[in-house]
Design a protein around this motif. Structure first.
Motif, mmCIF file in Angstrom:
data_model
loop_
_atom_site.group_PDB
_atom_site.id
_atom_site.type_symbol
_atom_site.label_atom_id
_atom_site.label_comp_id
_atom_site.label_asym_id
_atom_site.label_seq_id
_atom_site.Cartn_x
_atom_site.Cartn_y
_atom_site.Cartn_z
ATOM 1 N N GLU A 174 0.877 -1.197 0.020
ATOM 2 C CA GLU A 174 -0.002 0.074 -0.027
ATOM 3 C C GLU A 174 0.837 1.059 0.052
ATOM 4 O O GLU A 174 1.928 1.231 0.431
ATOM 5 C CB GLU A 174 -0.905 0.113 1.216
ATOM 6 N N HIS A 175 0.462 2.283 -0.414
ATOM 7 C CA HIS A 175 0.903 3.633 -0.417
ATOM 8 C C HIS A 175 0.568 4.499 0.639
ATOM 9 O O HIS A 175 -0.834 4.799 0.636
ATOM 10 C CB HIS A 175 0.797 4.292 -1.767
ATOM 11 N N ALA A 176 1.148 4.989 1.511
ATOM 12 C CA ALA A 176 0.636 5.687 2.836
ATOM 13 C C ALA A 176 1.825 6.702 2.975
ATOM 14 O O ALA A 176 3.117 6.456 3.153
ATOM 15 C CB ALA A 176 0.371 4.852 3.776
ATOM 16 N N ASP A 177 1.466 7.857 3.511
ATOM 17 C CA ASP A 177 2.385 8.922 4.261
ATOM 18 C C ASP A 177 3.560 9.155 3.467
ATOM 19 O O ASP A 177 4.891 9.208 3.591
ATOM 20 C CB ASP A 177 2.741 8.545 5.448
ATOM 21 N N GLY A 178 3.417 9.019 1.816
ATOM 22 C CA GLY A 178 4.265 9.440 0.924
ATOM 23 C C GLY A 178 5.287 8.376 0.711
ATOM 24 O O GLY A 178 6.153 8.526 -0.116
ATOM 25 N N ARG A 179 5.092 7.060 0.868
ATOM 26 C CA ARG A 179 5.979 5.927 0.482
ATOM 27 C C ARG A 179 5.301 4.737 0.531
ATOM 28 O O ARG A 179 4.045 4.621 0.951
ATOM 29 C CB ARG A 179 7.160 5.651 1.724
ATOM 30 N N TRP A 180 5.773 3.670 -0.215
ATOM 31 C CA TRP A 180 5.278 2.369 -0.419
ATOM 32 C C TRP A 180 5.795 1.530 0.755
ATOM 33 O O TRP A 180 6.786 1.461 1.102
ATOM 34 C CB TRP A 180 5.548 1.708 -1.752
ATOM 35 N N ILE A 181 4.552 0.842 1.227
ATOM 36 C CA ILE A 181 5.084 -0.333 2.375
ATOM 37 C C ILE A 181 4.682 -1.802 1.502
ATOM 38 O O ILE A 181 3.487 -1.906 1.158
ATOM 39 C CB ILE A 181 4.387 -0.282 3.493
ATOM 40 N N VAL A 182 5.716 -2.489 1.020
ATOM 41 C CA VAL A 182 5.530 -3.895 0.300
ATOM 42 C C VAL A 182 5.658 -5.081 1.074
ATOM 43 O O VAL A 182 6.931 -5.002 1.783
ATOM 44 C CB VAL A 182 6.191 -3.711 -0.961
ATOM 45 N N GLU A 183 5.123 -6.193 1.147
ATOM 46 C CA GLU A 183 4.799 -7.074 1.819
ATOM 47 C C GLU A 183 5.349 -8.383 1.211
ATOM 48 O O GLU A 183 4.657 -8.667 -0.046
ATOM 49 C CB GLU A 183 3.853 -7.362 2.659
ATOM 50 N N THR A 184 6.534 -8.893 1.430
ATOM 51 C CA THR A 184 6.693 -10.203 0.935
ATOM 52 C C THR A 184 6.686 -11.441 1.891
ATOM 53 O O THR A 184 6.329 -10.983 3.179
ATOM 54 C CB THR A 184 8.269 -10.332 0.317
#
Length: 375
Positions: A174-184
């Protein structure tokens, strides 16, 4: 617990596209590359018998090929100690049914010259002379050392500090607070920019991160490995191509790689050849030559992924900040990769481009498909 990593750029996919752009960006940014398989280049990159052919693809692809030529020819010797290109040539042959297609190719091509049937026979003596009505030769077509190119870019990226994580399929993001958080499975990665360079899985990954796909379609391409015809030295033969693109044959050492030039739509997967498709292609090849196909040493298949207009997709998505597409290179992915990697790096940096590259950027944008895809 997932390992948390912070970086500037996350590149998804470690094939030729991901490795190339990672090598370019790692000079200036922190870069992490994630790869779903246990090694880079397992799918299309590792199964490519690529040539550098200027007369291949549409005008945009040809512009990217032109931009790639000096990068191939002037490659850094520290990364690429041996030449990446070696002379091969392409001989196109046409039977009666393919004559009009071949005439159109000759009219539109650069550096392609018509040759006599006698000249064609001298280049590839196993041709069945009575079936050929016209032929042409592209002398400047060259073999590409795909493995050396791919490994050189991975080396460059790692030397500049990039981190490569294998067995790391993207699960969500997801994109939140100006950055992407990507889960593997094992990592949680924060990045300002995500580069979607995962070939046949590019639309799948986009959906996992909450974006709409752009309509990329993987197409299966199969290959059979035949022993070289007895009594012939095939090492200096050009690639032999049916002008109607129903088969081609490429010499490789003491063997012939023969493909039915299939492009059957499939879902993203670990591709394998369809025996019937392969047999039909080998039959068409047999009709054009004087040797029978008596033994197939092995066969394989790979995926060539195209956008709906057969033009690569490279650019920021207008619907999601910091999401950059680098996909849809199809059968042109290796030969255009130096130019496209440099172009992608410049777009991500917001750097200036040459006049020719500026002109083709709109044709590469993923946003050209917005609202136009079928249900």
């Amino acid at each position: 617990m997932s390992d948390f990593i912070e970086t500037d750029v996350l590149v998804i996919g470690a094939g030729i596209a991901g490795a190339g752009v990672a090598a370019d960006l790692a000079r200036d940014f922190r870069v992490v590359v994630v790869e779903r398989e246990d090694r880079p280049g397992y799918h299309s990159t590792g199964r490519s018998a690529a040539l550098f052919i200027q007369n291949y693809g549409n005008d945009v692809v040809r512009a990217l090929t032109r931009a790639s030529a000096p990068l191939f020819e002037g490659a850094d010797s520290a990364l690429f100690p041996h030449p990446l290109l070696s002379q091969r040539g392409v001989l196109n042959v046409a039977n009666e049914e393919a004559a009009d297609v071949h005439a159109k190719l000759l009219a539109e091509a650069e550096g392609l010259r018509e040759v006599s049937i006698a000249e064609a026979m001298a280049m590839v003596p196993i041709l069945r002379e009575e079936t050929i009505v016209s032929a042409s030769y592209e002398e400047d077509a060259r073999d590409i050392d795909v493995a050396a190119l791919h490994q050189g870019w991975l080396k460059a990226a790692k030397s500049a500090g990039a981190r490569l994580l294998t067995d790391s399929a993207v699960v969500s993001g997801e994109h939140a607070d100006g950055r992407w958080i990507v889960e593997t499975r094992d990592h949680r990665i924060a990045a300002s920019v995500v580069v979607n360079a995962c070939g046949a899985w590019a639309d799948v990954v986009a959906r996992a991160l909450g974006l709409e796909p752009v309509g990329l379609q993987p197409l299966r391409r199969s290959m059979a490995v035949l022993p070289a015809p007895e009594g012939f030295d095939t090492r200096r033969w050009p690639l032999l191509n049916d002008a109607a693109e129903t088969w081609y044959a490429k010499p490789d050492g003491g063997r012939l790689f023969v493909s039915p030039s299939d492009q059957d739509p499939v879902e993203p997967h670990d591709a394998f050849p369809d025996d019937m498709v392969l047999a039909e292609g080998l039959y068409r090849f047999e009709q054009a030559v004087t040797i029978p196909v008596t033994h197939v040493e092995r066969s394989w298949a790979g995926l060539r992924t195209f956008a709906p207009d057969r033009t690569p997709v490279a650019g920021f998505d207008s619907t999601a900040d910091g999401f950059f597409w680098l996909a849809g290179q199809g059968g042109y992915g290796i030969q255009t990769s130096p130019g496209l990697s440099r172009l992608a790096g410049a777009l991500i940096r917001r750097a200036s481009l040459s006049a020719e590259m500026e002109q083709i950027v709109p044709a590469l944008s993923p946003n050209r498909f917005r609202g136009s895809l079928p249900e």
